[in-house]
Design a protein around this motif. Structure first.
Motif, PDB file in Angstrom:
ATOM      1  N   VAL A  99      -6.393  36.354 -23.950  1.00 49.88           N
ATOM      2  CA  VAL A  99      -7.335  35.249 -24.114  1.00 49.88           C
ATOM      3  C   VAL A  99      -8.660  35.839 -24.591  1.00 49.88           C
ATOM      4  N   PHE A 100      -9.176  35.279 -25.673  1.00 43.68           N
ATOM      5  CA  PHE A 100     -10.387  35.819 -26.308  1.00 43.68           C
ATOM      6  C   PHE A 100     -11.622  35.012 -25.923  1.00 43.68           C
ATOM      7  N   GLN A 101     -12.759  35.510 -26.372  1.00 45.03           N
ATOM      8  CA  GLN A 101     -14.023  34.822 -26.105  1.00 45.03           C
ATOM      9  C   GLN A 101     -14.035  33.432 -26.722  1.00 45.03           C
ATOM     10  N   ASP A 102     -13.587  33.349 -27.973  1.00 47.37           N
ATOM     11  CA  ASP A 102     -13.665  32.088 -28.698  1.00 47.37           C
ATOM     12  C   ASP A 102     -12.267  31.595 -29.019  1.00 47.37           C
ATOM     13  N   PRO A 103     -11.729  30.728 -28.160  1.00 46.28           N
ATOM     14  CA  PRO A 103     -10.347  30.320 -28.390  1.00 46.28           C
ATOM     15  C   PRO A 103     -10.181  29.515 -29.670  1.00 46.28           C
ATOM     16  N   LEU A 104     -11.297  28.978 -30.200  1.00 48.57           N
ATOM     17  CA  LEU A 104     -11.184  28.223 -31.441  1.00 48.57           C
ATOM     18  C   LEU A 104     -10.621  29.112 -32.548  1.00 48.57           C
ATOM     19  N   GLY A 105     -11.037  30.378 -32.525  1.00 50.40           N
ATOM     20  CA  GLY A 105     -10.530  31.319 -33.514  1.00 50.40           C
ATOM     21  C   GLY A 105      -9.035  31.597 -33.376  1.00 50.40           C
ATOM     22  N   ALA A 106      -8.507  31.380 -32.160  1.00 52.72           N
ATOM     23  CA  ALA A 106      -7.095  31.674 -31.920  1.00 52.72           C
ATOM     24  C   ALA A 106      -6.204  30.459 -32.176  1.00 52.72           C
ATOM     25  N   PHE A 107      -6.835  29.288 -32.337  1.00 48.70           N
ATOM     26  CA  PHE A 107      -6.063  28.059 -32.537  1.00 48.70           C
ATOM     27  C   PHE A 107      -6.323  27.513 -33.934  1.00 48.70           C
ATOM     28  N   ASN A 108      -5.390  26.744 -34.430  1.00 47.00           N
ATOM     29  CA  ASN A 108      -5.654  25.898 -35.577  1.00 47.00           C
ATOM     30  C   ASN A 108      -6.499  24.721 -35.068  1.00 47.00           C
ATOM     31  N   PRO A 109      -7.746  24.568 -35.557  1.00 50.07           N
ATOM     32  CA  PRO A 109      -8.637  23.549 -34.977  1.00 50.07           C
ATOM     33  C   PRO A 109      -8.103  22.126 -35.134  1.00 50.07           C
ATOM     34  N   ARG A 110      -7.206  21.928 -36.093  1.00 49.15           N
ATOM     35  CA  ARG A 110      -6.660  20.578 -36.272  1.00 49.15           C
ATOM     36  C   ARG A 110      -5.415  20.340 -35.423  1.00 49.15           C
ATOM     37  N   ALA A 111      -4.947  21.393 -34.760  1.00 48.98           N
ATOM     38  CA  ALA A 111      -3.755  21.222 -33.915  1.00 48.98           C
ATOM     39  C   ALA A 111      -4.114  20.391 -32.690  1.00 48.98           C
ATOM     40  N   SER A 112      -3.145  19.752 -32.124  1.00 48.32           N
ATOM     41  CA  SER A 112      -3.354  19.005 -30.878  1.00 48.32           C
ATOM     42  C   SER A 112      -3.252  19.975 -29.699  1.00 48.32           C
ATOM     43  N   VAL A 113      -3.812  19.549 -28.577  1.00 48.50           N
ATOM     44  CA  VAL A 113      -3.679  20.329 -27.344  1.00 48.50           C
ATOM     45  C   VAL A 113      -2.195  20.521 -27.026  1.00 48.50           C
ATOM     46  N   LEU A 114      -1.421  19.444 -27.240  1.00 53.41           N
ATOM     47  CA  LEU A 114       0.020  19.523 -26.973  1.00 53.41           C
ATOM     48  C   LEU A 114       0.669  20.659 -27.772  1.00 53.41           C
ATOM     49  N   TRP A 132       9.154  19.599 -23.798  1.00 52.80           N
ATOM     50  CA  TRP A 132       7.837  20.171 -24.102  1.00 52.80           C
ATOM     51  C   TRP A 132       6.697  19.374 -23.487  1.00 52.80           C
ATOM     52  N   ARG A 133       6.758  18.049 -23.657  1.00 52.78           N
ATOM     53  CA  ARG A 133       5.655  17.219 -23.185  1.00 52.78           C
ATOM     54  C   ARG A 133       5.495  17.333 -21.668  1.00 52.78           C
ATOM     55  N   MET A 134       6.636  17.294 -20.997  1.00 56.82           N
ATOM     56  CA  MET A 134       6.603  17.405 -19.534  1.00 56.82           C
ATOM     57  C   MET A 134       6.037  18.773 -19.109  1.00 56.82           C
ATOM     58  N   ARG A 135       6.499  19.819 -19.789  1.00 54.14           N
ATOM     59  CA  ARG A 135       5.998  21.158 -19.482  1.00 54.14           C
ATOM     60  C   ARG A 135       4.501  21.266 -19.750  1.00 54.14           C
ATOM     61  N   ALA A 136       4.068  20.686 -20.879  1.00 53.63           N
ATOM     62  CA  ALA A 136       2.643  20.749 -21.234  1.00 53.63           C
ATOM     63  C   ALA A 136       1.804  20.029 -20.184  1.00 53.63           C
ATOM     64  N   ASN A 137       2.305  18.903 -19.712  1.00 53.69           N
ATOM     65  CA  ASN A 137       1.596  18.178 -18.650  1.00 53.69           C
ATOM     66  C   ASN A 137       1.442  19.029 -17.401  1.00 53.69           C
ATOM     67  N   SER A 148      -4.548  13.248 -20.102  1.00 50.73           N
ATOM     68  CA  SER A 148      -5.058  12.453 -21.228  1.00 50.73           C
ATOM     69  C   SER A 148      -5.529  13.331 -22.392  1.00 50.73           C
ATOM     70  N   LEU A 149      -5.703  14.620 -22.138  1.00 52.11           N
ATOM     71  CA  LEU A 149      -6.165  15.528 -23.194  1.00 52.11           C
ATOM     72  C   LEU A 149      -5.055  15.930 -24.167  1.00 52.11           C
ATOM     73  N   LEU A 150      -3.826  15.673 -23.797  1.00 54.49           N
ATOM     74  CA  LEU A 150      -2.676  16.227 -24.519  1.00 54.49           C
ATOM     75  C   LEU A 150      -2.678  15.898 -26.010  1.00 54.49           C
ATOM     76  N   ASP A 151      -3.097  14.698 -26.369  1.00 56.99           N
ATOM     77  CA  ASP A 151      -3.024  14.306 -27.781  1.00 56.99           C
ATOM     78  C   ASP A 151      -4.348  14.459 -28.508  1.00 56.99           C
ATOM     79  N   ARG A 152      -5.326  15.055 -27.826  1.00 54.65           N
ATOM     80  CA  ARG A 152      -6.607  15.324 -28.494  1.00 54.65           C
ATOM     81  C   ARG A 152      -6.483  16.547 -29.372  1.00 54.65           C
ATOM     82  N   GLY A 153      -7.420  16.667 -30.349  1.00 56.66           N
ATOM     83  CA  GLY A 153      -7.449  17.853 -31.205  1.00 56.66           C
ATOM     84  C   GLY A 153      -8.139  18.993 -30.479  1.00 56.66           C
TER      85      GLY A 153
END
Ligand SMILES: Nc1ncnc2c1ncn2[C@@H]1O[C@H](COP(=O)(O)OP(=O)(O)OP(=O)(O)O)[C@@H](O)[C@H]1O
Ligand SMILES: [Mg+2]
Length: 269
Positions: A99-114, A132-137, A148-153
């Protein structure tokens, strides 16, 4: 507060032995790591401390195999970690997350939390798509975020939430070790304290080990059972966190302590 840890007799989870690494930078040779050795047991947190440029991230990157050392060996979970290749490496890699300082750099910013959280489930085939959805929850719940965050960017949530999502993604892999490089350094003090508490709680639940890289002794004190102090590519002091703070033996340890004026008076968390 982290609890004491009895590690006597246990085989260490991670042993890095005599790691060296040089870089050529602007025509000059920089010795980022000079004969560095550390060990880490299951369920233990080692705080890796030192000033900017002392080699902390380079060591973290060697251990996570983002870069190769010039010399040295690493064993992880009983295997010759630097010698692993191909499918054996892919299998074992799941057990060590970063896990890095800036997780934005490690993620595609347009990806969903899910999708950020379930990527490892897909890549490592840890669960069928229907789960997957159940595991992510369940993972969001573990890092104390609402479903409720699951489908946010990823780009739409706060920095503290993003760092919790980065942890959830790491936890999806069911790792034995998480290497955190300045993982709370960019966060506000109150959010930082909450994430540190969460790390301690997750460790208590799962027996995770952390290599916790930071330049801030006050932060390290909250989570680390032991500390290793780096200066100019070498480890200059190592020991139980409380002992090093109470009786530092190296000038660098003393300097790091002096940088946190209220360290000795701070109420234990
Ligand atoms: N890819 C690279 N190319 C050239 N030099 C590098 C590279 N990576 C690291 N270095 C050099 O190696 C030394 C150690 O850097 P490193 O990033 O490991 O330090 P650090 O302790 O993590 O510092 P910080 O607290 O600023 O993150 C520094 O002198 C740095 O400039
Ligand atoms: Mg660094």
């Amino acid at each position: 507060m982290k609890e004491g840890l009895a590690t006597d007799g246990a085989e260490p989870l991670l042993v890095a032995n005599s790691i060296s690494r040089r870089f050529i930078s602007g025509g000059r040779r920089v010795t980022a790591l000079d004969d560095v050795s550390i060990t880490l047991s299951a369920g233990e947190t080692l705080g890796l401390l030192g000033p900017s440029g002392s080699g902390k991230s380079t060591l973290a990157r060697v251990i996570t195999r983002l870069i190769e050392p010039d010399a040295g060996e690493v064993s992880f979970a009983g295997q010759d970690w630097l010698g692993l290749k191909g499918s054996a490496l892919r299998r074992q890699r799941r057990l060590m997350q970063m896990v890095f300082q800036d997780p934005l750099g490690a993620f595609n910013p347009r990806a969903s939390v899910l999708s950020a959280i379930t990527d490892p489930l897909r890549i490592h085939r840890l669960a069928p798509r229907g789960q997957w959805r159940m595991r992510a929850n369940a993972l969001l719940d573990r890092v104390q975020l609402p479903a409720s965050l699951l489908d946010r960017g990823i780009g739409e949530i706060s920095g503290g939430q993003r760092q919790r999502v980065a942890l959830a993604r790491a936890l999806a892999c069911e790792p034995r070790l998480i290497v955190l490089d300045e993982a709370v350094s960019a966060l506000d003090v109150s959010i930082r304290g909450q994430i540190l508490d969460l790390l301690v709680e997750l460790q208590r639940q799962d027996g995770l080990a952390y290599l916790f890289v930071s330049h801030d002794l006050a932060v390290v004190k909250a989570v680390a059972h032991r500390v290793a102090i780096m200066d100019a590519g070498r480890i200059v002091e190592t020991g139980p966190t409380g002992r090093v703070i109470a009786q530092p033996s190296s000038p660098m340890a003393r300097a790091l302590i002096a940088a946190v004026p209220r360290l000795h008076q701070e109420r234990p968390r």
